[in-house]
Design an enzyme around this catalytic site. Structure first.
Site, PDB file in Angstrom:
ATOM      1  N   ARG A   1       5.659 -12.664   1.613  1.00  0.00           N
ATOM      2  CA  ARG A   1       3.769 -13.877   2.403  1.00  0.00           C
ATOM      3  C   ARG A   1       4.082 -14.297   2.946  1.00  0.00           C
ATOM      4  NH1 ARG A   1       0.901 -12.426  -1.851  1.00  0.00           N
ATOM      5  NH2 ARG A   1       2.785 -12.341  -3.731  1.00  0.00           N
TER       6      ARG A   1
ATOM      7  N   LEU B   1      -1.195  -3.962   3.054  1.00  0.00           N
ATOM      8  CA  LEU B   1      -2.013  -4.087   4.342  1.00  0.00           C
ATOM      9  C   LEU B   1      -1.224  -5.213   5.001  1.00  0.00           C
ATOM     10  CD1 LEU B   1      -5.518  -2.230   2.822  1.00  0.00           C
ATOM     11  CD2 LEU B   1      -4.173  -1.182   4.282  1.00  0.00           C
ATOM     12  N   ARG B   2      -0.882  -6.487   4.233  1.00  0.00           N
ATOM     13  CA  ARG B   2      -1.120  -8.032   4.554  1.00  0.00           C
ATOM     14  C   ARG B   2       0.051  -7.443   6.555  1.00  0.00           C
ATOM     15  NH1 ARG B   2       1.770  -9.360  -0.061  1.00  0.00           N
ATOM     16  NH2 ARG B   2       0.381 -10.344  -0.739  1.00  0.00           N
ATOM     17  N   GLY B   3       0.436  -6.763   6.611  1.00  0.00           N
ATOM     18  CA  GLY B   3       1.111  -5.736   8.321  1.00  0.00           C
ATOM     19  C   GLY B   3      -0.432  -5.709   9.284  1.00  0.00           C
TER      20      GLY B   3
END
Length: 414
Positions: free
Chosen positions: A272, A352-354
């Site tokens: 997060r 896909l947060r990266g």
């Protein structure tokens, strides 16, 4: 509904009491409005109506002067510009102030390296934001996504609510905090004495549109971790208490610090955090002496020390304000976006947060440097902080995960 500006507190209470809180015809009659959220209790099948008190309040010059005196009497904070070294940590914090949607910072490192001092010194650099006066959730008058339901209803009915400017809040989340203190609770005393269920907002309400700081985050209780995960994912906090359900916006920059020797974080919480900064003990003797001397100066005369860094602090504030205003105009070429995603894919980064965070951080860095276009150098600077904590842990791997990210970056971008 006529404007509530300039009315006395009793008149404002009377106007609010006569305003319907929903499409039903129930009205509050002859009851005072208290702090927090009131939910009247009715016999039979419950039909709750939520009201935020003290929304229509006028801030006069005497109150503003009182607030200024209160700020001056607070414990002095070490200036951000006076912190020596720890450039990686400072950069991650600045980028999150410029673009809060990056998603926060996890700061891990040795004890006594200035993690908490640096985070708390960020308060001086936080820009002012527009809020609805008296609203416990810091509602944005221009954005319904971070506006409480009651404020939305009042604006739809045509009421003119007073707007003021205030500093972004920084809320400390203590390790021993209860779930009720974090999420909010019901005031049972008012329920018994006045026949109303009064919801008292918690720390998540105060942190909306601000910063939530958790020191020693790796020691946080699991049930509080779950609460933070839910709020960080949805941007809203939902409280279910005593037959009442309340939801309010809870969009905040989550900043955590800790010592890796004291335990690891749950992968769900680690993911997060938008960025991850590693800090270490300064080894250069001359630099250590400078840090000690600066701290001694601050402890001897905090006011004089802060005054000596006033020009640098103001310069940094102006730089942040310019970057925030220019952020929307910063672009990143499609080719660079593709290469960022290729780095993430080849490192087996889950989700896909990266990709998203790396794009945002690179744009924020370009804005901080006064440019309107992202360069590969911007990406090279931020990508280790955006991806190192998202890699799968290999117990047999001796290479630092940040080094793996840098190696893959140069392999793809070469």
């Amino acid at each position: 509904m006529a404007s509530l500006l300039g009315t006395s507190s009793s008149a404002a209470a009377a106007i609010l009491a006569s305003t319907p809180l929903s499409s039903r015809s129930w009205q509050s009659q002859g009851r005072k409005f208290y702090g927090g959220i009131r939910v009247p209790v009715k016999k039979g099948r419950s039909q709750f109506h939520v009201a935020i008190s003290n929304v229509a309040t006028e801030i006069n010059p005497a109150q503003e002067q009182g607030q200024k005196l209160a700020e001056e009497s607070q414990r002095p904070v070490y200036p951000f510009a006076a912190i020596v070294g720890q450039d990686e940590m400072k950069l991650c914090l600045l980028l999150n102030v410029i673009d809060p949607k990056i998603g926060g910072v996890m700061i891990m490192g040795d004890r006594g390296t200035g993690k908490s001092t640096t985070v708390r010194s960020l308060v001086d650099l936080l820009p002012e934001i527009k809020v609805i006066s008296g609203d416990p959730f810091n509602s944005d008058p221009d954005d319904q996504e971070v506006m409480s339901a009651e404020v939305r209803d009042k604006l739809r009915s045509g009421q003119q609510l007073p707007i003021s400017r205030t500093k972004i809040n920084m809320v400390d989340l203590p390790l021993g905090a209860t779930e009720d203190r974090v999420c909010g609770t019901i005031d049972i005393e008012k329920a018994l004495t006045e026949g109303v269920k009064a919801f008292e907002p918690g720390l998540l309400a105060k942190a909306n549109r601000g910063i939530l700081y958790v020191d020693e985050v790796n020691l946080l209780d699991d049930h509080l971790v779950d609460v933070l995960l839910d709020s960080a994912a949805s941007g809203w906090n939902t409280v279910e208490r005593e037959g009442i359900s309340i939801s309010h916006p809870a969009r905040f920059i989550l900043i955590g610090s800790g010592n890796p020797e004291e335990g690891e974080l749950r992968p769900q919480l680690l993911d997060r955090f938008g960025m991850h900064a590693q800090v270490g003990t300064v080894r250069d003797a001359e630099l250590r002496v400078k840090i000690v001397e600066e701290r001694a100066r601050f402890d001897k005369n905090p006011k004089e020390f802060r005054e000596s860094y006033k020009a640098e602090q103001e310069k940094l504030q102006n730089q942040i304000d310019s970057a925030r205003n220019a952020l929307s105009a910063v672009t990143i070429d499609h080719d660079l976006r593709v290469k960022i995603s290729k780095v993430c894919a080849e490192l087996n980064v889950d989700g896909l947060r990266g990709d998203i965070v790396t794009n945002r951080a690179a744009r924020a860095l370009a804005a901080l440097k006064g440019r309107d276009k992202v360069t590969p150098e911007d990406i090279a600077t931020v990508i280790p902080n955006c991806l190192r904590h998202r890699l799968r842990k290999d117990p047999l791997e001796s290479i630092d995960s940040g080094v793996l990210v840098v190696e893959k970056f140069y392999e793809v971008f070469a």
